[in-house]
Design a protein around this motif. Structure first.
Motif, PDB file in Angstrom:
ATOM      1  N   TYR A 129     -14.790  -1.249   9.617  1.00  0.00           N
ATOM      2  CA  TYR A 129     -13.417  -0.728   9.668  1.00  0.00           C
ATOM      3  C   TYR A 129     -12.831  -0.940  11.067  1.00  0.00           C
ATOM      4  CZ  TYR A 129      -9.605   2.681   9.172  1.00  0.00           C
ATOM      5  OH  TYR A 129      -8.376   3.290   9.137  1.00  0.00           O
ATOM      6  N   PRO A 175      -2.844   5.124  13.947  1.00  0.00           N
ATOM      7  CA  PRO A 175      -2.971   6.553  13.638  1.00  0.00           C
ATOM      8  C   PRO A 175      -4.334   7.074  14.088  1.00  0.00           C
ATOM      9  CG  PRO A 175      -2.351   5.273  11.678  1.00  0.00           C
ATOM     10  CD  PRO A 175      -2.804   4.307  12.724  1.00  0.00           C
ATOM     11  N   GLY A 176      -4.340   8.352  14.395  1.00  0.00           N
ATOM     12  CA  GLY A 176      -5.602   8.997  14.779  1.00  0.00           C
ATOM     13  C   GLY A 176      -6.249   9.653  13.583  1.00  0.00           C
ATOM     14  N   LEU A 177      -6.528  10.931  13.699  1.00  0.00           N
ATOM     15  CA  LEU A 177      -7.192  11.653  12.606  1.00  0.00           C
ATOM     16  C   LEU A 177      -6.109  12.298  11.752  1.00  0.00           C
ATOM     17  CD1 LEU A 177      -9.930  13.275  14.874  1.00  0.00           C
ATOM     18  CD2 LEU A 177     -10.131  11.212  13.473  1.00  0.00           C
ATOM     19  N   MET A 178      -5.828  11.682  10.618  1.00  0.00           N
ATOM     20  CA  MET A 178      -4.748  12.170   9.767  1.00  0.00           C
ATOM     21  C   MET A 178      -5.344  12.910   8.563  1.00  0.00           C
ATOM     22  SD  MET A 178      -2.906  10.624  11.934  1.00  0.00           S
ATOM     23  CE  MET A 178      -1.201  10.957  11.538  1.00  0.00           C
ATOM     24  N   ASP A 230       1.642  -2.201  -4.448  1.00  0.00           N
ATOM     25  CA  ASP A 230       0.299  -1.603  -4.394  1.00  0.00           C
ATOM     26  C   ASP A 230      -0.566  -2.253  -5.470  1.00  0.00           C
ATOM     27  OD1 ASP A 230      -0.618   1.413  -3.074  1.00  0.00           O
ATOM     28  OD2 ASP A 230      -1.939   0.517  -4.594  1.00  0.00           O
ATOM     29  N   VAL A 287      -8.647  10.210   3.320  1.00  0.00           N
ATOM     30  CA  VAL A 287      -9.760  10.840   4.037  1.00  0.00           C
ATOM     31  C   VAL A 287     -10.465  11.846   3.131  1.00  0.00           C
ATOM     32  CG1 VAL A 287     -10.356  12.278   6.029  1.00  0.00           C
ATOM     33  CG2 VAL A 287      -8.619  10.485   6.254  1.00  0.00           C
ATOM     34  N   GLY A 293      -5.272  -0.484   3.630  1.00  0.00           N
ATOM     35  CA  GLY A 293      -6.503  -0.420   4.416  1.00  0.00           C
ATOM     36  C   GLY A 293      -7.550   0.365   3.665  1.00  0.00           C
ATOM     37  N   ILE A 294      -8.796  -0.072   3.795  1.00  0.00           N
ATOM     38  CA  ILE A 294      -9.902   0.693   3.206  1.00  0.00           C
ATOM     39  C   ILE A 294     -10.929   0.957   4.303  1.00  0.00           C
ATOM     40  CG2 ILE A 294      -9.611  -0.105   0.825  1.00  0.00           C
ATOM     41  CD1 ILE A 294     -11.920  -2.098   1.335  1.00  0.00           C
ATOM     42  N   GLY A 332       1.357   3.271  -2.418  1.00  0.00           N
ATOM     43  CA  GLY A 332       0.848   4.360  -3.250  1.00  0.00           C
ATOM     44  C   GLY A 332      -0.020   5.274  -2.408  1.00  0.00           C
ATOM     45  N   LYS A 345      -9.797  -3.612  12.151  1.00  0.00           N
ATOM     46  CA  LYS A 345      -8.531  -3.119  12.721  1.00  0.00           C
ATOM     47  C   LYS A 345      -8.316  -3.678  14.135  1.00  0.00           C
ATOM     48  CE  LYS A 345      -7.133  -0.322   9.343  1.00  0.00           C
ATOM     49  NZ  LYS A 345      -5.859  -0.473   8.627  1.00  0.00           N
ATOM     50  N   ILE A 365      -0.354  -1.322  10.081  1.00  0.00           N
ATOM     51  CA  ILE A 365      -0.981  -0.015  10.261  1.00  0.00           C
ATOM     52  C   ILE A 365      -2.461  -0.216  10.586  1.00  0.00           C
ATOM     53  CG2 ILE A 365      -1.376   2.278   9.298  1.00  0.00           C
ATOM     54  CD1 ILE A 365       1.636   1.477   9.762  1.00  0.00           C
ATOM     55  N   ILE A 403      -4.024   7.223  -2.765  1.00  0.00           N
ATOM     56  CA  ILE A 403      -5.181   7.208  -3.660  1.00  0.00           C
ATOM     57  C   ILE A 403      -5.441   8.554  -4.316  1.00  0.00           C
ATOM     58  CG2 ILE A 403      -6.345   5.255  -2.552  1.00  0.00           C
ATOM     59  CD1 ILE A 403      -8.273   7.435  -1.384  1.00  0.00           C
ATOM     60  N   ASP A 447      -1.943  -7.165  -5.198  1.00  0.00           N
ATOM     61  CA  ASP A 447      -3.217  -7.077  -4.481  1.00  0.00           C
ATOM     62  C   ASP A 447      -3.069  -7.989  -3.269  1.00  0.00           C
ATOM     63  OD1 ASP A 447      -5.762  -7.464  -3.454  1.00  0.00           O
ATOM     64  OD2 ASP A 447      -6.735  -7.355  -5.422  1.00  0.00           O
ATOM     65  N   GLY A 488       1.266   5.442   3.489  1.00  0.00           N
ATOM     66  CA  GLY A 488       2.159   4.475   2.872  1.00  0.00           C
ATOM     67  C   GLY A 488       3.230   5.141   2.016  1.00  0.00           C
ATOM     68  N   GLY A 548       0.851  -1.196   0.000  1.00  0.00           N
ATOM     69  CA  GLY A 548       0.000   0.000   0.000  1.00  0.00           C
ATOM     70  C   GLY A 548       0.881   1.237   0.000  1.00  0.00           C
TER      71      GLY A 548
HETATM   72  N1  LIG Z   1      -5.825   8.652   6.982  1.00  0.00           N
HETATM   73  C1  LIG Z   1      -6.251   8.426   8.206  1.00  0.00           C
HETATM   74  O1  LIG Z   1      -6.840   9.293   8.869  1.00  0.00           O
HETATM   75  C2  LIG Z   1      -5.980   7.098   8.829  1.00  0.00           C
HETATM   76  C3  LIG Z   1      -6.254   6.959  10.184  1.00  0.00           C
HETATM   77  C4  LIG Z   1      -6.018   5.742  10.779  1.00  0.00           C
HETATM   78  C5  LIG Z   1      -5.510   4.696  10.034  1.00  0.00           C
HETATM   79  N2  LIG Z   1      -5.256   4.846   8.725  1.00  0.00           N
HETATM   80  C6  LIG Z   1      -4.724   3.690   7.991  1.00  0.00           C
HETATM   81  O2  LIG Z   1      -3.596   4.055   7.207  1.00  0.00           O
HETATM   82  C7  LIG Z   1      -3.519   3.181   6.082  1.00  0.00           C
HETATM   83  C8  LIG Z   1      -3.471   3.856   4.733  1.00  0.00           C
HETATM   84  O3  LIG Z   1      -3.403   5.177   4.750  1.00  0.00           O
HETATM   85  P1  LIG Z   1      -2.996   5.928   3.425  1.00  0.00           P
HETATM   86  O4  LIG Z   1      -3.148   7.359   3.735  1.00  0.00           O
HETATM   87  O5  LIG Z   1      -1.678   5.444   2.937  1.00  0.00           O
HETATM   88  O6  LIG Z   1      -4.174   5.491   2.399  1.00  0.00           O
HETATM   89  P2  LIG Z   1      -4.209   5.452   0.837  1.00  0.00           P
HETATM   90  O7  LIG Z   1      -5.577   4.974   0.522  1.00  0.00           O
HETATM   91  O8  LIG Z   1      -3.728   6.756   0.240  1.00  0.00           O
HETATM   92  O9  LIG Z   1      -3.136   4.357   0.446  1.00  0.00           O
HETATM   93  C9  LIG Z   1      -3.399   3.033   0.565  1.00  0.00           C
HETATM   94  C10 LIG Z   1      -2.937   2.335  -0.674  1.00  0.00           C
HETATM   95  O10 LIG Z   1      -3.368   0.986  -0.551  1.00  0.00           O
HETATM   96  C11 LIG Z   1      -3.708   0.543  -1.834  1.00  0.00           C
HETATM   97  N3  LIG Z   1      -4.591  -0.606  -1.749  1.00  0.00           N
HETATM   98  C12 LIG Z   1      -5.911  -0.655  -1.469  1.00  0.00           C
HETATM   99  N4  LIG Z   1      -6.353  -1.918  -1.499  1.00  0.00           N
HETATM  100  C13 LIG Z   1      -5.279  -2.691  -1.803  1.00  0.00           C
HETATM  101  C14 LIG Z   1      -5.087  -4.071  -1.986  1.00  0.00           C
HETATM  102  N5  LIG Z   1      -6.099  -4.955  -1.874  1.00  0.00           N
HETATM  103  N6  LIG Z   1      -3.846  -4.516  -2.259  1.00  0.00           N
HETATM  104  C15 LIG Z   1      -2.808  -3.670  -2.381  1.00  0.00           C
HETATM  105  N7  LIG Z   1      -2.934  -2.335  -2.259  1.00  0.00           N
HETATM  106  C16 LIG Z   1      -4.159  -1.857  -1.956  1.00  0.00           C
HETATM  107  C17 LIG Z   1      -4.349   1.723  -2.531  1.00  0.00           C
HETATM  108  O11 LIG Z   1      -4.244   1.592  -3.938  1.00  0.00           O
HETATM  109  C18 LIG Z   1      -3.535   2.883  -1.976  1.00  0.00           C
HETATM  110  O12 LIG Z   1      -2.501   3.287  -2.841  1.00  0.00           O
HETATM  111  C19 LIG Z   1      -4.751   2.320   6.090  1.00  0.00           C
HETATM  112  O13 LIG Z   1      -4.452   1.080   6.633  1.00  0.00           O
HETATM  113  C20 LIG Z   1      -5.687   3.116   6.977  1.00  0.00           C
HETATM  114  O14 LIG Z   1      -6.664   2.313   7.548  1.00  0.00           O
HETATM  115  C21 LIG Z   1      -5.488   6.035   8.087  1.00  0.00           C
END
Ligand SMILES: NC(=O)c1ccc[n+]([C@@H]2O[C@H](COP(=O)([O-])OP(=O)(O)OC[C@H]3O[C@@H](n4cnc5c(N)ncnc54)[C@H](O)[C@@H]3O)[C@@H](O)[C@H]2O)c1
Length: 274
Positions: free
Chosen positions: A167, A197-200, A43, A205, A98-99, A16, A171, A151, A18, A69, A25, A14
């Motif tokens: 979600y 992580p908290g509220l990022m 990714d 997002v 994570g989604i 990349g 987690k 994460i 989005i 994937d 990541g 992960g």
């Molecule tokens: N942003 C927040 O506020 C926050 C808070 C708490 C936890 N998190 C956790 O942080 C992590 C990701 O954050 P981010 O900002 O990098 O998100 P992001 O969505 O920008 O990046 C996640 C990447 O995962 C990839 N991905 C999705 N499904 C996939 C799969 N099946 N296989 C491989 N790749 C896949 C996407 O293409 C994307 O590039 C997640 O686990 C999320 O739950 C985020």
């Protein structure tokens, strides 16, 4: 360039982002490389992984991108094979995939519940399943196992105000998988820790229609304000904050740390009613 991960090979699943900007990541892969790691940017979205790998190479670091994937065992086998072929070992696995889907128990369709678990939990399980045997081999050969960083999220330990049935539960399961796996492989110097992580403020997002809807009737700017106001430090965190926590856990500075849930949230979970 720092040297905290000098000589290490790190996979970031992960890696990349989005959307434009710095997700957790993408920031983590970049920070790992800045500290001397050779980084495999994995990714589902190859273009996004390539963008991160190009940033790293542009800064003078070493990286390559691969389409993976994490819900597909054959993709993880190919990821491990490509990493070993190119770099010869695996010292660090950062499970950042994570989604987030908004929905309560009543509202959430079964298929959404199952998809979130498949990506967030089964993906982490499968990645560890394929990487740990390599780390075990390394331990047997040289006494060096490896470090896995999962994460998670503060949604795994709190109701954050957002209806996050799938979600948060996925987690929370990841946290327990982290602890039990940490206990199981500690003797082979394979450490397994979680970052919560908290509220990022990340593209993930920003692009979640459900989140903006839940916070502020779809108004993203109003959502940012509302999220800032939830944090005792007065503002959301950034992808870099998650990256620096992951860096510590990945590095030998954390050589005696395993099974930890490292909360990175500006104080959100300290509050009454948070
Ligand atoms: N942003 C927040 O506020 C926050 C808070 C708490 C936890 N998190 C956790 O942080 C992590 C990701 O954050 P981010 O900002 O990098 O998100 P992001 O969505 O920008 O990046 C996640 C990447 O995962 C990839 N991905 C999705 N499904 C996939 C799969 N099946 N296989 C491989 N790749 C896949 C996407 O293409 C994307 O590039 C997640 O686990 C999320 O739950 C985020």
């Amino acid at each position: 360039m720092g040297e905290r991960l000098k000589g290490k090979v790190a996979i970031v699943a992960g890696a990349g982002s989005i959307g434009p900007g710095w997700g957790n990541g993408k920031a983590t892969a970049t920070v790992f490389a800045r500290e001397g790691a050779r980084v495999v940017c994995a990714d589902r979205n190859l273009d996004a992984a390539q963008e991160t790998a190009e940033i790293i190479k542009g800064e003078g670091g070493e990286a390559f991108a691969i389409r993976t994937d994490v819900t597909r065992p054959e993709d993880l086998a190919a990821l491990v094979e490509a990493t070993l072929k190119t770099y010869g070992r695996i010292d660090v696995l950062d499970n950042n995939v994570g989604i987030a889907e908004v929905g309560s128990v009543v509202d959430l369709p079964l298929e959404t519940w199952e998809r979130v678990f498949t990506v967030n939990l089964t993906g982490c399980f499968l990645a560890m399943k394929h990487v740990i045997p390599v780390m075990q081999r390394q331990f047997a050969e040289s006494g060096q196992g490896g470090s896995i960083v999962n994460i998670s999220s503060i949604a795994s330990i709190r109701h954050t105000g957002v209806p996050y049935a799938s979600y948060g539960a996925s987690k929370a399961a990841m946290n327990q998988l982290t602890r039990t796996t940490a206990a199981q492989y500690a003797g082979e110097k394979i450490r397994v820790n979680a970052v919560l992580p908290g509220l990022m403020k990340t593209p993930m997002v920003e692009h979640s229609a459900g989140l903006a809807q839940s916070y502020a009737k779809g108004d993203v700017a109003a959502m940012w304000k509302a999220r800032d106001a939830q944090v005792p430090m007065g503002h959301m965190g950034e992808g870099w904050d998650v990256a620096w926590a992951a860096l510590f856990l990945a590095s030998d500075e954390a050589r005696y740390v395993t099974g930890l849930e490292l909360v990175v949230d500006g104080g959100v979970t300290l509050q009454y009613g948070a």
